[in-house]
Design a protein around this motif. Structure first.
Motif, PDB file in Angstrom:
ATOM      1  N   VAL A 135       0.871  -1.159   0.063  1.00  0.00           N
ATOM      2  CA  VAL A 135      -0.009   0.181   0.272  1.00  0.00           C
ATOM      3  C   VAL A 135       1.015   1.263  -0.001  1.00  0.00           C
ATOM      4  CG1 VAL A 135      -1.691   1.264   1.306  1.00  0.00           C
ATOM      5  CG2 VAL A 135      -2.108  -1.068   0.970  1.00  0.00           C
ATOM      6  N   ILE A 136       2.058   1.275   0.523  1.00  0.00           N
ATOM      7  CA  ILE A 136       3.066   2.238   0.802  1.00  0.00           C
ATOM      8  C   ILE A 136       3.717   2.844  -0.639  1.00  0.00           C
ATOM      9  CG2 ILE A 136       4.923   3.272   1.905  1.00  0.00           C
ATOM     10  CD1 ILE A 136       3.799   1.969   4.684  1.00  0.00           C
ATOM     11  N   LYS A 137       3.839   1.632  -1.379  1.00  0.00           N
ATOM     12  CA  LYS A 137       4.758   1.692  -2.555  1.00  0.00           C
ATOM     13  C   LYS A 137       4.087   3.141  -3.226  1.00  0.00           C
ATOM     14  CE  LYS A 137       6.534  -2.700  -3.828  1.00  0.00           C
ATOM     15  NZ  LYS A 137       6.671  -3.837  -4.686  1.00  0.00           N
ATOM     16  N   PRO A 138       5.041   3.457  -4.315  1.00  0.00           N
ATOM     17  CA  PRO A 138       4.632   4.818  -4.951  1.00  0.00           C
ATOM     18  C   PRO A 138       3.556   4.435  -5.965  1.00  0.00           C
ATOM     19  CG  PRO A 138       6.934   3.963  -5.491  1.00  0.00           C
ATOM     20  CD  PRO A 138       6.439   3.120  -4.372  1.00  0.00           C
ATOM     21  N   VAL A 139       2.711   5.167  -6.331  1.00  0.00           N
ATOM     22  CA  VAL A 139       1.687   4.889  -7.190  1.00  0.00           C
ATOM     23  C   VAL A 139       2.144   5.262  -8.626  1.00  0.00           C
ATOM     24  CG1 VAL A 139      -0.584   6.038  -7.834  1.00  0.00           C
ATOM     25  CG2 VAL A 139      -0.308   5.936  -5.583  1.00  0.00           C
ATOM     26  N   GLU A 140       3.238   6.010  -8.731  1.00  0.00           N
ATOM     27  CA  GLU A 140       3.688   6.628 -10.111  1.00  0.00           C
ATOM     28  C   GLU A 140       5.201   6.550 -10.175  1.00  0.00           C
ATOM     29  OE1 GLU A 140       3.603  10.831 -11.919  1.00  0.00           O
ATOM     30  OE2 GLU A 140       1.756   9.874 -11.781  1.00  0.00           O
ATOM     31  N   ARG A 141       5.648   5.907 -11.102  1.00  0.00           N
ATOM     32  CA  ARG A 141       7.016   5.893 -11.431  1.00  0.00           C
ATOM     33  C   ARG A 141       7.420   6.756 -12.502  1.00  0.00           C
ATOM     34  NH1 ARG A 141      11.845   2.459 -10.088  1.00  0.00           N
ATOM     35  NH2 ARG A 141      13.221   2.433 -11.714  1.00  0.00           N
ATOM     36  N   SER A 142       8.259   7.646 -12.718  1.00  0.00           N
ATOM     37  CA  SER A 142       8.497   8.577 -13.803  1.00  0.00           C
ATOM     38  C   SER A 142      10.097   8.402 -14.257  1.00  0.00           C
ATOM     39  CB  SER A 142       8.029  10.198 -13.642  1.00  0.00           C
ATOM     40  OG  SER A 142       6.754  10.184 -13.528  1.00  0.00           O
ATOM     41  N   LYS A 143      10.460   8.500 -15.203  1.00  0.00           N
ATOM     42  CA  LYS A 143      11.724   8.393 -15.789  1.00  0.00           C
ATOM     43  C   LYS A 143      12.225   9.834 -16.269  1.00  0.00           C
ATOM     44  CE  LYS A 143      12.797   3.721 -16.341  1.00  0.00           C
ATOM     45  NZ  LYS A 143      13.318   2.592 -16.950  1.00  0.00           N
ATOM     46  N   ASP A 144      13.508  10.228 -16.308  1.00  0.00           N
ATOM     47  CA  ASP A 144      13.857  11.367 -17.100  1.00  0.00           C
ATOM     48  C   ASP A 144      12.966  12.474 -16.755  1.00  0.00           C
ATOM     49  OD1 ASP A 144      16.214  10.039 -17.929  1.00  0.00           O
ATOM     50  OD2 ASP A 144      15.158   9.081 -19.657  1.00  0.00           O
ATOM     51  N   VAL A 145      12.879  12.815 -15.472  1.00  0.00           N
ATOM     52  CA  VAL A 145      12.002  13.796 -14.964  1.00  0.00           C
ATOM     53  C   VAL A 145      12.698  15.225 -15.386  1.00  0.00           C
ATOM     54  CG1 VAL A 145      10.557  14.738 -13.116  1.00  0.00           C
ATOM     55  CG2 VAL A 145      10.923  12.305 -13.676  1.00  0.00           C
ATOM     56  N   GLU A 146      11.814  16.485 -15.474  1.00  0.00           N
ATOM     57  CA  GLU A 146      12.286  17.808 -15.634  1.00  0.00           C
ATOM     58  C   GLU A 146      11.273  18.330 -14.924  1.00  0.00           C
ATOM     59  OE1 GLU A 146      13.315  20.650 -19.034  1.00  0.00           O
ATOM     60  OE2 GLU A 146      14.936  19.385 -18.749  1.00  0.00           O
ATOM     61  N   ILE A 147      11.501  19.200 -13.876  1.00  0.00           N
ATOM     62  CA  ILE A 147      10.467  19.990 -13.361  1.00  0.00           C
ATOM     63  C   ILE A 147      10.919  21.467 -13.414  1.00  0.00           C
ATOM     64  CG2 ILE A 147       9.142  20.643 -11.194  1.00  0.00           C
ATOM     65  CD1 ILE A 147       9.812  17.803 -10.216  1.00  0.00           C
ATOM     66  N   ILE A 148      10.268  22.235 -14.012  1.00  0.00           N
ATOM     67  CA  ILE A 148      10.629  23.715 -13.926  1.00  0.00           C
ATOM     68  C   ILE A 148       9.825  24.662 -12.964  1.00  0.00           C
ATOM     69  CG2 ILE A 148      10.559  25.799 -15.488  1.00  0.00           C
ATOM     70  CD1 ILE A 148      12.413  23.746 -16.665  1.00  0.00           C
ATOM     71  N   PHE A 149      10.603  25.289 -12.066  1.00  0.00           N
ATOM     72  CA  PHE A 149       9.860  26.275 -11.203  1.00  0.00           C
ATOM     73  C   PHE A 149       9.802  27.871 -11.976  1.00  0.00           C
ATOM     74  CE2 PHE A 149      10.910  22.780  -8.668  1.00  0.00           C
ATOM     75  CZ  PHE A 149       9.972  22.356  -7.722  1.00  0.00           C
ATOM     76  N   SER A 150       8.869  28.424 -11.758  1.00  0.00           N
ATOM     77  CA  SER A 150       8.876  29.854 -12.628  1.00  0.00           C
ATOM     78  C   SER A 150       8.197  30.684 -11.840  1.00  0.00           C
ATOM     79  CB  SER A 150       8.324  29.736 -13.844  1.00  0.00           C
ATOM     80  OG  SER A 150       7.022  29.577 -13.787  1.00  0.00           O
ATOM     81  N   ASP A 151       8.570  32.211 -11.799  1.00  0.00           N
ATOM     82  CA  ASP A 151       7.875  32.949 -11.310  1.00  0.00           C
ATOM     83  C   ASP A 151       7.733  34.190 -12.090  1.00  0.00           C
ATOM     84  OD1 ASP A 151       6.828  34.891  -9.430  1.00  0.00           O
ATOM     85  OD2 ASP A 151       8.889  35.516  -8.396  1.00  0.00           O
ATOM     86  N   SER A 152       6.533  34.715 -12.530  1.00  0.00           N
ATOM     87  CA  SER A 152       6.181  35.746 -13.160  1.00  0.00           C
ATOM     88  C   SER A 152       6.807  35.475 -14.759  1.00  0.00           C
ATOM     89  CB  SER A 152       6.812  37.105 -12.963  1.00  0.00           C
ATOM     90  OG  SER A 152       6.125  37.287 -11.733  1.00  0.00           O
TER      91      SER A 152
END
Length: 193
Positions: A41-58
């Motif tokens: 139950v504790i296992k992750p629901v989703e597994r993604s490969k080669d992830v890139e997350i962009i944080f932006s402001d304005s």
């Protein structure tokens, strides 16, 4: 006849003991099955490969997080885990000003934090290199901090050690408590005798 009764009693006692062990073994197995199913139950629901997350402001890129693998855990307080390494690049005016790498990362979105663990290395625009076993990026306050020992290799060759590290996202300026270090001293400061 009494001899046979005691022998018979001994066989029953032995059979009773064996059945107790078998049933207790089954009980332990059932406990193990329950523990394993809870882990499922504790296992992750989703597994993604080669992830890139962009944080932006304005509409301006402030940071980019890259990871070869990201696990999305959906427990009471959901979090994302980057178990195979993570790289965070911070930007000012679309120019990289700081890069942090670590062997393990955890993003706690509800707290706006990214925890970096194991062999954390950062390099700022001035060329100083920071090493620690833990750095925490507080995205809400735009601060990077650590309570673990931090070692800073300055561009000029000085080495500073300390704890209680805190800085902005560009790693300059920064504060460090309980500092010690190795500092290069010019033996010939230019004085004449």
């Amino acid at each position: 006849m009494p001899y046979f009764r005691s022998k018979y009693f001994f066989k029953l006692s032995t059979a009773g003991l064996i059945s107790c062990f078998v049933f207790s073994a089954c009980e332990n197995d059932l406990k193990k099955i329950k523990e394993i199913s809870e882990l499922e139950v504790i296992k992750p629901v989703e597994r993604s490969k080669d992830v890139e997350i962009i944080f932006s402001d304005s509409a301006k890129v402030k940071a980019k997080v890259e990871a070869p693998v990201m696990l999305n855990h959906t427990v009471a307080k959901p979090y994302r885990e980057m178990p195979n390494g993570v790289k965070i690049t911070f930007y000012e005016n679309l120019k990289p000003v700081n890069v942090i790498t670590a062997e393990h990362g955890i993003q706690r979105e509800s707290e706006n934090l990214i925890e970096l663990h194991k062999n954390v290395v950062a390099k700022n625009e001035q060329g100083d290199i920071f090493k620690s076993e833990e750095l925490i990026w507080d995205g809400k306050n735009k601060k990077i901090r650590s309570t673990q020992p931090v070692q800073i290799f300055m561009k000029n060759g000085d080495i500073i050690n300390g704890t209680g590290f805190e800085s902005n996202e560009s790693f300059y300026p920064y504060t460090l408590d309980n500092t010690t270090g190795i500092f290069n001293v010019n033996e010939n400061p230019g004085f004449t005798q």
